[in-house]
Design a protein around this motif. Sequence first.
Motif, short mmCIF file in Angstrom:
data_model
loop_
_atom_site.label_atom_id
_atom_site.label_comp_id
_atom_site.label_asym_id
_atom_site.label_seq_id
_atom_site.Cartn_x
_atom_site.Cartn_y
_atom_site.Cartn_z
N VAL A 1 2.39 -0.08 -22.87
CA VAL A 1 3.85 0.44 -22.84
C VAL A 1 3.30 1.84 -21.55
N ILE A 2 3.36 1.69 -20.20
CA ILE A 2 3.13 2.84 -19.60
C ILE A 2 4.51 2.84 -18.68
N MET A 3 4.83 4.60 -19.01
CA MET A 3 6.37 4.49 -18.64
C MET A 3 6.25 4.66 -17.19
N LEU A 4 7.25 4.74 -16.69
CA LEU A 4 7.55 4.69 -14.39
C LEU A 4 8.52 6.21 -14.58
N SER A 5 8.43 6.81 -13.72
CA SER A 5 9.68 7.33 -12.75
C SER A 5 10.07 6.34 -12.20
N GLY A 6 11.29 6.57 -11.95
CA GLY A 6 12.07 6.47 -10.74
C GLY A 6 11.70 5.63 -9.77
N ALA A 7 11.26 6.54 -9.03
CA ALA A 7 10.16 6.34 -8.10
C ALA A 7 8.97 5.36 -7.76
N ASP A 8 8.32 5.65 -8.84
CA ASP A 8 7.05 4.65 -9.25
C ASP A 8 7.44 3.29 -9.53
N PHE A 9 9.03 2.81 -10.30
CA PHE A 9 9.05 1.75 -10.18
C PHE A 9 9.94 0.99 -9.50
N ARG A 10 10.36 1.44 -8.27
CA ARG A 10 10.92 1.23 -7.31
C ARG A 10 9.99 0.84 -6.04
N TYR A 11 9.14 1.77 -6.33
CA TYR A 11 7.70 1.03 -5.46
C TYR A 11 6.90 0.25 -5.66
N LEU A 12 6.21 0.08 -6.96
CA LEU A 12 5.62 -1.03 -7.18
C LEU A 12 6.22 -2.43 -7.54
N ARG A 13 8.35 -2.21 -7.33
CA ARG A 13 8.65 -3.43 -7.37
C ARG A 13 8.66 -3.50 -5.70
N ALA A 14 8.97 -2.87 -4.83
CA ALA A 14 8.55 -3.37 -3.51
C ALA A 14 7.07 -4.05 -3.53
N LEU A 15 6.85 -3.32 -3.69
CA LEU A 15 4.91 -3.75 -3.72
C LEU A 15 4.95 -5.60 -4.12
N THR A 16 4.91 -5.68 -5.74
CA THR A 16 5.05 -6.98 -6.05
C THR A 16 6.33 -7.97 -5.69
N ASP A 17 6.78 -7.97 -5.41
CA ASP A 17 8.10 -8.90 -3.94
C ASP A 17 7.76 -9.03 -2.57
N ASN A 18 6.60 -7.97 -2.30
CA ASN A 18 5.55 -8.72 -1.30
C ASN A 18 4.75 -8.60 -1.63
N ALA A 19 4.11 -9.52 -2.42
CA ALA A 19 2.71 -9.10 -2.50
C ALA A 19 1.71 -10.07 -1.60
N ASN A 20 1.10 -8.88 -1.11
CA ASN A 20 -0.45 -9.47 -0.07
C ASN A 20 0.16 -8.97 1.08
N ILE A 21 1.65 -8.70 1.76
CA ILE A 21 2.18 -8.33 2.55
C ILE A 21 2.25 -7.08 3.15
N VAL A 22 1.79 -6.53 4.02
CA VAL A 22 1.11 -5.17 4.49
C VAL A 22 2.95 -4.48 4.71
N LEU A 23 3.25 -3.41 3.86
CA LEU A 23 4.24 -2.79 3.79
C LEU A 23 4.07 -1.28 4.57
N SER A 24 5.54 -1.12 5.06
CA SER A 24 4.58 0.43 6.41
C SER A 24 5.27 1.54 5.16
N ARG A 25 4.32 2.51 5.71
CA ARG A 25 5.51 4.32 5.10
C ARG A 25 6.56 4.59 4.65
N GLU A 26 7.74 3.68 6.15
CA GLU A 26 9.38 3.99 6.59
C GLU A 26 9.67 2.65 5.53
N GLN A 27 9.05 1.50 5.38
CA GLN A 27 9.89 0.71 4.04
C GLN A 27 9.52 0.90 2.88
N LEU A 28 8.45 1.82 2.78
CA LEU A 28 8.44 1.58 1.18
C LEU A 28 9.24 3.51 1.08
N ALA A 29 9.41 4.16 1.84
CA ALA A 29 10.13 5.43 1.43
C ALA A 29 11.73 4.60 1.59
#
Length: 240
Positions: free
Chosen positions: A158-186
Amino acid sequence: MDSQISVLVVDDDHDIRTLLRDHLEGNGFTCRIAEDGRAMIKALERDTYDLVVLDLNLPGEDGLTLCRNLRAKSELPVIMLTARGDPIDRIVGLEMGADDYLTKPFEPRELTARIRNVLRRQQRSQSQLEQVQARRAHFQGWTLDLERRHLIDSAGRVIMLSGADFRYLRALTDNANIVLSREQLARAGGAKPGEFIDRAVDLQISRLRAKLGDDARTPSLIKTVRSEGYVLACPVEHEL
């Protein structure tokens, strides 16, 4: 697929309207043009479109007002155009409901790429609604536990994630192979209007890469797309 995509370009500059229409039609899109908010509203009442390219600086009602009013009654995707380079304008445009933002001058090919990217994200919206109920996301030997909000490697550690870690990774996995802009990730990370800083997003991505063992110089998981943002470049399987 592009031949079925209908785009409305709203810009008060005749040369830009004509250039974009010719470029989009040359790439297989159907394109109509409007010079201001009134013409845009009439066009939307008369025909159905898949996406609106909307200039920020229009006579009469500006692009921000038009975008906000459109978003109040429709989910029609909007890409905002502006001659301004101030980051706050990008933030306000996105807060008004724009799906993406492009600063003039730009290459018409970049607009075409962004249109396709926005529409791909929209097409995946239904599957993403199902993913909201998912318990885990599996990718490249990793498991993101969406209930416990931590990461599990291929050995079960198990690798612990901060709140920001989790939210960013959740966004990336929900949009796999789709480019997300910095604004969208923020925004996915919880940034408020006025708080968005490109460097902060880059640092957060660096931290995620480190936890995933993804080489920052030649990343294989979270890849940088120049002038666009980041993409999780692998298939993701969601477990309900």
